[in-house]
Write a protein that holds these residues in place. Sequence first.
Motif, PDB file in Angstrom:
ATOM      1  N   VAL A   1      21.273  -8.457 -14.894  1.00 23.54           N
ATOM      2  CA  VAL A   1      20.961  -9.693 -14.169  1.00 23.54           C
ATOM      3  C   VAL A   1      20.506  -9.378 -12.739  1.00 23.54           C
ATOM      4  CG1 VAL A   1      21.974 -11.794 -13.189  1.00 23.54           C
ATOM      5  CG2 VAL A   1      22.427 -11.183 -15.559  1.00 23.54           C
ATOM      6  N   PHE A   2      21.210  -8.469 -12.056  1.00 25.10           N
ATOM      7  CA  PHE A   2      20.812  -8.103 -10.702  1.00 25.10           C
ATOM      8  C   PHE A   2      19.445  -7.429 -10.678  1.00 25.10           C
ATOM      9  CE2 PHE A   2      25.471  -8.122  -9.418  1.00 25.10           C
ATOM     10  CZ  PHE A   2      25.341  -9.285  -8.673  1.00 25.10           C
ATOM     11  N   LEU A   3      19.156  -6.591 -11.663  1.00 26.95           N
ATOM     12  CA  LEU A   3      17.858  -5.929 -11.701  1.00 26.95           C
ATOM     13  C   LEU A   3      16.732  -6.913 -12.008  1.00 26.95           C
ATOM     14  CD1 LEU A   3      18.862  -2.619 -13.470  1.00 26.95           C
ATOM     15  CD2 LEU A   3      18.075  -2.877 -11.117  1.00 26.95           C
ATOM     16  N   VAL A   4      17.003  -7.904 -12.850  1.00 29.83           N
ATOM     17  CA  VAL A   4      15.993  -8.932 -13.125  1.00 29.83           C
ATOM     18  C   VAL A   4      15.723  -9.757 -11.864  1.00 29.83           C
ATOM     19  CG1 VAL A   4      15.591 -11.078 -14.397  1.00 29.83           C
ATOM     20  CG2 VAL A   4      16.387  -9.048 -15.601  1.00 29.83           C
ATOM     21  N   LEU A   5      16.776 -10.093 -11.129  1.00 32.77           N
ATOM     22  CA  LEU A   5      16.589 -10.815  -9.870  1.00 32.77           C
ATOM     23  C   LEU A   5      15.796  -9.977  -8.864  1.00 32.77           C
ATOM     24  CD1 LEU A   5      20.090 -12.474  -9.441  1.00 32.77           C
ATOM     25  CD2 LEU A   5      17.934 -13.619  -9.973  1.00 32.77           C
ATOM     26  N   ALA A   6      16.063  -8.676  -8.821  1.00 36.25           N
ATOM     27  CA  ALA A   6      15.305  -7.788  -7.932  1.00 36.25           C
ATOM     28  C   ALA A   6      13.842  -7.749  -8.351  1.00 36.25           C
ATOM     29  CB  ALA A   6      15.907  -6.386  -7.951  1.00 36.25           C
ATOM     30  N   ASN A   7      13.563  -7.695  -9.652  1.00 38.93           N
ATOM     31  CA  ASN A   7      12.178  -7.683 -10.112  1.00 38.93           C
ATOM     32  C   ASN A   7      11.466  -8.989  -9.790  1.00 38.93           C
ATOM     33  OD1 ASN A   7      12.031  -5.090 -10.993  1.00 38.93           O
ATOM     34  ND2 ASN A   7      12.188  -5.572 -13.161  1.00 38.93           N
ATOM     35  N   LYS A   8      12.175 -10.101  -9.864  1.00 37.64           N
ATOM     36  CA  LYS A   8      11.570 -11.383  -9.480  1.00 37.64           C
ATOM     37  C   LYS A   8      11.198 -11.379  -8.000  1.00 37.64           C
ATOM     38  CE  LYS A   8      13.069 -14.944 -12.590  1.00 37.64           C
ATOM     39  NZ  LYS A   8      13.771 -16.206 -12.726  1.00 37.64           N
ATOM     40  N   ALA A   9      12.078 -10.835  -7.166  1.00 34.20           N
ATOM     41  CA  ALA A   9      11.792 -10.777  -5.733  1.00 34.20           C
ATOM     42  C   ALA A   9      10.639  -9.817  -5.441  1.00 34.20           C
ATOM     43  CB  ALA A   9      13.043 -10.358  -4.968  1.00 34.20           C
ATOM     44  N   ILE A  10      10.572  -8.708  -6.153  1.00 27.95           N
ATOM     45  CA  ILE A  10       9.458  -7.771  -5.978  1.00 27.95           C
ATOM     46  C   ILE A  10       8.147  -8.436  -6.391  1.00 27.95           C
ATOM     47  CG2 ILE A  10       8.451  -5.614  -6.838  1.00 27.95           C
ATOM     48  CD1 ILE A  10      11.352  -4.564  -7.101  1.00 27.95           C
ATOM     49  N   LYS A  11       8.162  -9.157  -7.480  1.00 26.13           N
ATOM     50  CA  LYS A  11       6.960  -9.877  -7.944  1.00 26.13           C
ATOM     51  C   LYS A  11       6.534 -10.923  -6.929  1.00 26.13           C
ATOM     52  CE  LYS A  11       4.204 -11.257 -11.376  1.00 26.13           C
ATOM     53  NZ  LYS A  11       2.862 -11.192 -10.881  1.00 26.13           N
ATOM     54  N   ARG A  12       7.499 -11.609  -6.350  1.00 32.28           N
ATOM     55  CA  ARG A  12       7.193 -12.613  -5.334  1.00 32.28           C
ATOM     56  C   ARG A  12       6.554 -11.960  -4.103  1.00 32.28           C
ATOM     57  NH1 ARG A  12      11.905 -15.338  -5.395  1.00 32.28           N
ATOM     58  NH2 ARG A  12      12.806 -13.941  -3.857  1.00 32.28           N
ATOM     59  N   ASP A  13       7.068 -10.807  -3.683  1.00 29.42           N
ATOM     60  CA  ASP A  13       6.476 -10.077  -2.563  1.00 29.42           C
ATOM     61  C   ASP A  13       5.062  -9.617  -2.886  1.00 29.42           C
ATOM     62  OD1 ASP A  13       8.645 -10.348  -0.922  1.00 29.42           O
ATOM     63  OD2 ASP A  13       9.289  -8.243  -1.048  1.00 29.42           O
ATOM     64  N   GLU A  14       4.866  -9.126  -4.092  1.00 33.84           N
ATOM     65  CA  GLU A  14       3.543  -8.653  -4.501  1.00 33.84           C
ATOM     66  C   GLU A  14       2.548  -9.807  -4.524  1.00 33.84           C
ATOM     67  OE1 GLU A  14       0.835  -5.809  -5.374  1.00 33.84           O
ATOM     68  OE2 GLU A  14       2.941  -5.445  -4.924  1.00 33.84           O
ATOM     69  N   ASP A  15       2.965 -10.968  -5.018  1.00 34.11           N
ATOM     70  CA  ASP A  15       2.089 -12.143  -5.018  1.00 34.11           C
ATOM     71  C   ASP A  15       1.756 -12.582  -3.607  1.00 34.11           C
ATOM     72  OD1 ASP A  15       2.085 -12.107  -7.757  1.00 34.11           O
ATOM     73  OD2 ASP A  15       3.599 -13.696  -7.972  1.00 34.11           O
ATOM     74  N   LEU A  16       2.721 -12.503  -2.700  1.00 38.98           N
ATOM     75  CA  LEU A  16       2.481 -12.868  -1.307  1.00 38.98           C
ATOM     76  C   LEU A  16       1.467 -11.927  -0.658  1.00 38.98           C
ATOM     77  CD1 LEU A  16       3.329 -14.684   1.097  1.00 38.98           C
ATOM     78  CD2 LEU A  16       5.066 -12.970   1.601  1.00 38.98           C
ATOM     79  N   VAL A  17       1.592 -10.647  -0.907  1.00 38.35           N
ATOM     80  CA  VAL A  17       0.653  -9.679  -0.339  1.00 38.35           C
ATOM     81  C   VAL A  17      -0.748  -9.898  -0.903  1.00 38.35           C
ATOM     82  CG1 VAL A  17       0.066  -7.223  -0.298  1.00 38.35           C
ATOM     83  CG2 VAL A  17       2.382  -7.946   0.200  1.00 38.35           C
ATOM     84  N   LYS A  18      -0.845 -10.185  -2.207  1.00 40.37           N
ATOM     85  CA  LYS A  18      -2.156 -10.441  -2.810  1.00 40.37           C
ATOM     86  C   LYS A  18      -2.798 -11.704  -2.243  1.00 40.37           C
ATOM     87  CE  LYS A  18      -1.511  -8.078  -7.180  1.00 40.37           C
ATOM     88  NZ  LYS A  18      -1.378  -8.239  -8.640  1.00 40.37           N
ATOM     89  N   SER A  19      -2.001 -12.731  -1.992  1.00 41.38           N
ATOM     90  CA  SER A  19      -2.553 -13.965  -1.446  1.00 41.38           C
ATOM     91  C   SER A  19      -3.030 -13.772  -0.009  1.00 41.38           C
ATOM     92  CB  SER A  19      -1.535 -15.106  -1.525  1.00 41.38           C
ATOM     93  OG  SER A  19      -0.499 -14.901  -0.583  1.00 41.38           O
ATOM     94  N   VAL A  20      -2.344 -12.941   0.757  1.00 41.86           N
ATOM     95  CA  VAL A  20      -2.776 -12.667   2.132  1.00 41.86           C
ATOM     96  C   VAL A  20      -4.040 -11.818   2.118  1.00 41.86           C
ATOM     97  CG1 VAL A  20      -2.115 -11.439   4.248  1.00 41.86           C
ATOM     98  CG2 VAL A  20      -0.491 -12.927   3.120  1.00 41.86           C
ATOM     99  N   ASP A  21      -4.154 -10.886   1.154  1.00 44.11           N
ATOM    100  CA  ASP A  21      -5.341 -10.063   1.048  1.00 44.11           C
ATOM    101  C   ASP A  21      -6.567 -10.883   0.694  1.00 44.11           C
ATOM    102  OD1 ASP A  21      -4.110  -7.742   1.745  1.00 44.11           O
ATOM    103  OD2 ASP A  21      -3.799  -7.041  -0.312  1.00 44.11           O
ATOM    104  N   ARG A  22      -6.409 -11.965  -0.039  1.00 45.38           N
ATOM    105  CA  ARG A  22      -7.531 -12.838  -0.376  1.00 45.38           C
ATOM    106  C   ARG A  22      -8.061 -13.545   0.852  1.00 45.38           C
ATOM    107  NH1 ARG A  22      -5.169 -15.279  -5.731  1.00 45.38           N
ATOM    108  NH2 ARG A  22      -3.490 -15.577  -4.270  1.00 45.38           N
ATOM    109  N   LEU A  23      -7.168 -13.842   1.805  1.00 45.00           N
ATOM    110  CA  LEU A  23      -7.580 -14.563   3.009  1.00 45.00           C
ATOM    111  C   LEU A  23      -8.373 -13.697   3.972  1.00 45.00           C
ATOM    112  CD1 LEU A  23      -4.367 -16.651   3.728  1.00 45.00           C
ATOM    113  CD2 LEU A  23      -6.510 -17.440   2.729  1.00 45.00           C
ATOM    114  N   ARG A  24      -8.218 -12.388   3.874  1.00 47.64           N
ATOM    115  CA  ARG A  24      -8.916 -11.500   4.814  1.00 47.64           C
ATOM    116  C   ARG A  24     -10.363 -11.434   4.561  1.00 47.64           C
ATOM    117  NH1 ARG A  24      -5.083  -6.232   5.196  1.00 47.64           N
ATOM    118  NH2 ARG A  24      -3.183  -7.363   5.504  1.00 47.64           N
TER     119      ARG A  24
END
Length: 136
Positions: free
Chosen positions: A113-136
């Motif tokens: 459960v903790f590892l799945v929660l960590a993977n969700k947070a990593i995915k959220r960070d990756e999506d945030l970085v991709k969305s910022v890269d689109r704005l550049r």
Amino acid sequence: MLQRIQTVYMILSILVMGALYMWFPVVEDAAKNVVIDKSEPLVLGLILAPVVLTLISIFNFKKRQHQFVLNRLSIILNFVLLGVFVYRSLKVSGETLVSEKGIGVLLPIISIVFLVLANKAIKRDEDLVKSVDRLR
């Protein structure tokens, strides 16, 4: 590194697996035959491998995709460990002397459960970085 929530989840997963190693009893059946022993190479490897993989994942905080893959591998190893515990406990005929063997089966689930929660947070960070890269 430590300010990210996925690192906290991974540390909690390591602590849970460490608790599994420290407190996991030797399960014996009524005839004093050892059913599950934490010093058995298979069980020991399946307890320590997710801990090592999660530690490596924590220190790869700049490589989010690598972290994600290592956490997935750790989740798979936890499922294998859970399968070994269930198989061995179902193989026992009759009641064992250690009736609180269920906590040993519960701790890999908590780690998953903790590892799945960590993977969700990593995915959220990756999506945030991709969305910022689109704005550049």
